[in-house]
Scaffold this motif. Structure first.
Motif, PDB file in Angstrom:
ATOM      1  N   GLU A  34      32.584   1.208  -0.648  1.00  0.00           N
ATOM      2  CA  GLU A  34      33.009  -0.081  -0.123  1.00  0.00           C
ATOM      3  C   GLU A  34      32.120  -1.182  -0.676  1.00  0.00           C
ATOM      4  O   GLU A  34      30.887  -1.089  -0.594  1.00  0.00           O
ATOM      5  N   ALA A  35      32.750  -2.196  -1.258  1.00  0.00           N
ATOM      6  CA  ALA A  35      31.993  -3.323  -1.797  1.00  0.00           C
ATOM      7  C   ALA A  35      31.566  -4.207  -0.641  1.00  0.00           C
ATOM      8  O   ALA A  35      32.408  -4.681   0.111  1.00  0.00           O
ATOM      9  N   ALA A  36      30.249  -4.374  -0.469  1.00  0.00           N
ATOM     10  CA  ALA A  36      29.770  -5.189   0.638  1.00  0.00           C
ATOM     11  C   ALA A  36      28.512  -5.913   0.228  1.00  0.00           C
ATOM     12  O   ALA A  36      27.522  -5.279  -0.109  1.00  0.00           O
ATOM     13  N   ARG A  37      28.575  -7.232   0.250  1.00  0.00           N
ATOM     14  CA  ARG A  37      27.394  -8.068  -0.023  1.00  0.00           C
ATOM     15  C   ARG A  37      26.529  -7.590  -1.178  1.00  0.00           C
ATOM     16  O   ARG A  37      25.358  -7.246  -0.994  1.00  0.00           O
ATOM     17  N   GLY A  38      27.113  -7.514  -2.344  1.00  0.00           N
ATOM     18  CA  GLY A  38      26.328  -7.210  -3.542  1.00  0.00           C
ATOM     19  C   GLY A  38      25.852  -5.783  -3.653  1.00  0.00           C
ATOM     20  O   GLY A  38      25.100  -5.448  -4.547  1.00  0.00           O
ATOM     21  N   LYS A  39      26.245  -4.919  -2.710  1.00  0.00           N
ATOM     22  CA  LYS A  39      25.918  -3.515  -2.945  1.00  0.00           C
ATOM     23  C   LYS A  39      27.093  -2.647  -2.534  1.00  0.00           C
ATOM     24  O   LYS A  39      28.030  -3.121  -1.906  1.00  0.00           O
ATOM     25  N   MET A  40      27.030  -1.394  -2.929  1.00  0.00           N
ATOM     26  CA  MET A  40      28.112  -0.498  -2.545  1.00  0.00           C
ATOM     27  C   MET A  40      27.668   0.363  -1.389  1.00  0.00           C
ATOM     28  O   MET A  40      26.651   1.040  -1.482  1.00  0.00           O
ATOM     29  N   LEU A  41      28.452   0.316  -0.342  1.00  0.00           N
ATOM     30  CA  LEU A  41      28.190   1.225   0.772  1.00  0.00           C
ATOM     31  C   LEU A  41      28.905   2.522   0.446  1.00  0.00           C
ATOM     32  O   LEU A  41      30.066   2.508   0.031  1.00  0.00           O
ATOM     33  N   VAL A  42      28.193   3.613   0.609  1.00  0.00           N
ATOM     34  CA  VAL A  42      28.762   4.914   0.252  1.00  0.00           C
ATOM     35  C   VAL A  42      28.786   5.797   1.492  1.00  0.00           C
ATOM     36  O   VAL A  42      27.785   5.905   2.211  1.00  0.00           O
ATOM     37  N   ARG A  43      29.929   6.394   1.751  1.00  0.00           N
ATOM     38  CA  ARG A  43      30.032   7.308   2.901  1.00  0.00           C
ATOM     39  C   ARG A  43      30.632   8.631   2.473  1.00  0.00           C
ATOM     40  O   ARG A  43      31.537   8.664   1.630  1.00  0.00           O
ATOM     41  N   ILE A  44      30.085   9.707   3.055  1.00  0.00           N
ATOM     42  CA  ILE A  44      30.701  11.020   2.877  1.00  0.00           C
ATOM     43  C   ILE A  44      31.177  11.457   4.251  1.00  0.00           C
ATOM     44  O   ILE A  44      30.369  11.524   5.194  1.00  0.00           O
ATOM     45  N   ASP A  45      32.453  11.711   4.373  1.00  0.00           N
ATOM     46  CA  ASP A  45      33.054  12.088   5.660  1.00  0.00           C
ATOM     47  C   ASP A  45      32.592  11.140   6.774  1.00  0.00           C
ATOM     48  O   ASP A  45      32.233  11.576   7.874  1.00  0.00           O
ATOM     49  N   GLY A  46      32.530   9.870   6.470  1.00  0.00           N
ATOM     50  CA  GLY A  46      32.193   8.864   7.477  1.00  0.00           C
ATOM     51  C   GLY A  46      30.702   8.616   7.648  1.00  0.00           C
ATOM     52  O   GLY A  46      30.300   7.628   8.256  1.00  0.00           O
ATOM     53  N   GLU A  47      29.854   9.478   7.092  1.00  0.00           N
ATOM     54  CA  GLU A  47      28.391   9.286   7.240  1.00  0.00           C
ATOM     55  C   GLU A  47      27.865   8.358   6.144  1.00  0.00           C
ATOM     56  O   GLU A  47      28.144   8.582   4.952  1.00  0.00           O
ATOM     57  N   ASP A  48      27.106   7.360   6.545  1.00  0.00           N
ATOM     58  CA  ASP A  48      26.553   6.421   5.568  1.00  0.00           C
ATOM     59  C   ASP A  48      25.423   7.097   4.772  1.00  0.00           C
ATOM     60  O   ASP A  48      24.401   7.472   5.338  1.00  0.00           O
ATOM     61  N   VAL A  49      25.631   7.271   3.464  1.00  0.00           N
ATOM     62  CA  VAL A  49      24.626   7.943   2.618  1.00  0.00           C
ATOM     63  C   VAL A  49      24.105   6.992   1.533  1.00  0.00           C
ATOM     64  O   VAL A  49      23.559   7.424   0.527  1.00  0.00           O
ATOM     65  N   THR A  50      24.276   5.684   1.757  1.00  0.00           N
ATOM     66  CA  THR A  50      23.902   4.677   0.756  1.00  0.00           C
ATOM     67  C   THR A  50      22.445   4.850   0.308  1.00  0.00           C
ATOM     68  O   THR A  50      22.149   4.736  -0.893  1.00  0.00           O
ATOM     69  N   GLU A  51      21.561   5.140   1.239  1.00  0.00           N
ATOM     70  CA  GLU A  51      20.143   5.326   0.893  1.00  0.00           C
ATOM     71  C   GLU A  51      19.872   6.751   0.409  1.00  0.00           C
ATOM     72  O   GLU A  51      19.142   6.964  -0.553  1.00  0.00           O
ATOM     73  N   ALA A  52      20.473   7.718   1.080  1.00  0.00           N
ATOM     74  CA  ALA A  52      20.194   9.136   0.774  1.00  0.00           C
ATOM     75  C   ALA A  52      20.497   9.476  -0.684  1.00  0.00           C
ATOM     76  O   ALA A  52      19.817  10.316  -1.286  1.00  0.00           O
ATOM     77  N   ILE A  53      21.474   8.812  -1.293  1.00  0.00           N
ATOM     78  CA  ILE A  53      21.846   9.156  -2.674  1.00  0.00           C
ATOM     79  C   ILE A  53      20.840   8.647  -3.706  1.00  0.00           C
ATOM     80  O   ILE A  53      20.959   8.919  -4.884  1.00  0.00           O
ATOM     81  N   ARG A  54      19.841   7.893  -3.258  1.00  0.00           N
ATOM     82  CA  ARG A  54      18.812   7.362  -4.187  1.00  0.00           C
ATOM     83  C   ARG A  54      17.607   8.288  -4.297  1.00  0.00           C
ATOM     84  O   ARG A  54      16.665   7.990  -5.035  1.00  0.00           O
ATOM     85  N   ASP A  55      17.606   9.367  -3.550  1.00  0.00           N
ATOM     86  CA  ASP A  55      16.476  10.295  -3.540  1.00  0.00           C
ATOM     87  C   ASP A  55      16.156  10.793  -4.972  1.00  0.00           C
ATOM     88  O   ASP A  55      17.074  11.091  -5.742  1.00  0.00           O
ATOM     89  N   ASN A  56      14.854  10.883  -5.305  1.00  0.00           N
ATOM     90  CA  ASN A  56      14.448  11.261  -6.661  1.00  0.00           C
ATOM     91  C   ASN A  56      14.912  12.649  -7.084  1.00  0.00           C
ATOM     92  O   ASN A  56      15.352  12.848  -8.209  1.00  0.00           O
TER      93      ASN A  56
END
Ligand code: DC
Length: 253
Positions: A96-118
């Motif tokens: 979802e495009a929201a305020r200059g970043k993409m919100l990412v959800r898997i099965d409804g769970e917000d993983v926007t931060e979790a997907i940046r893990d090294n």
């Protein structure tokens, strides 16, 4: 606010499939692609440019990251393309495009931060090399562009494979040492300890993997404008991009 789902539509009828194929290459009025290597500043440039133009920002790396996270959580063998393709079908992915970043959800769970893990970042290469997964994500990216009037998209294959008819294509480069330094600064700002040499090695490993995969490799489209941001501040680089857009696309003046 647009949400896109990667879940395939159930049992599309034959006429519906025909229509989809005819529409496949219809695009937004304006599509700007920014491709380039890891940590070259694509996201920052795409976000700033989108903001300035009032366009929607599409971060395609987030899509590859999301599928990787779902696959890791499902304990799937990451070299098994068949299993990876099933991960894509099994879950609902929303971007979802929201305020200059993409919100990412898997099965409804917000993983926007979790997907940046090294650690996760180092595993994305398996998903990025899986042709069937790539084909599905390419479809998704085109579907996203059809839903928005103006799109600035960034990734590795946006100007070459996904949007060969894009309005303007950029290929962003910066030396590996500079990219590592920038990434370390980002991590320092978040209070996360990081070793410069290790970051550089990880970046170079990703470059090799991105450049050498058989499907959707990182490469500049022949008609892409190359921008080398080594030594440029974010503001200077953003200005350079905007200048090219103004020159090539007068309707945005
Ligand atoms: O841009 P990024 O670091 O978020 O991308 C994460 C990984 O996803 C990157 O190593 C390669 C892959 N990727 C890709 O193969 N094709 C894209 N269009 C975008 C990203």
């Amino acid at each position: 606010m647009i949400a896109s789902s990667m879940r395939p539509s159930k049992a599309a009828s034959a006429p519906a499939r025909t229509k989809k194929r005819a529409d496949e290459f219809l695009m937004a009025e304006l599509v700007i692609t920014i491709d380039g290597p890891a940590a070259s500043g694509k996201s920052t440039m795409a976000r700033l440019l989108a903001e300035r133009l009032g366009a929607t920002f599409l971060d395609t790396g987030a899509m590859y990251r999301a599928v990787t996270l779902a696959a890791v959580r499902d304990h799937v063998e990451l070299r098994d393309e068949e299993q990876l393709a099933r991960v894509v079908e099994r879950h609902r992915f929303d971007f979802e495009a929201a305020r200059g970043k993409m919100l990412v959800r898997i099965d409804g769970e917000d993983v926007t931060e979790a997907i940046r893990d090294n650690e996760l970042t180092a595993q994305v290469r398996y998903i990025a090399s899986a042709g069937r997964v790539r084909a599905r994500l390419v479809e998704m990216q085109r579907a996203f562009a059809r839903k928005h009037r103006q799109v600035v998209t960034e990734g590795r294959d946006q100007g070459t494979v996904v949007f060969p008819d894009a309005t303007i294509k950029f290929f962003l480069t910066a030396g590996a040492a500079e990219r590592a330094r920038r990434r370390k600064e980002e991590l320092d700002a978040k209070g996360l300890p990081a070793d410069l040499e290790q970051i550089r090695e990880a970046i170079e490993a990703r470059d090799r993997s991105d450049e050498n995969r058989a499907v959707g490799p990182l490469k500049a489209a022949p008609d892409a404008i190359r921008v080398d941001t080594t030594g440029l501040s974010i503001e200077e680089a953003a200005e350079r991009f905007y200048h090219h857009v103004e020159e090539r696309c007068p309707r945005n003046r």
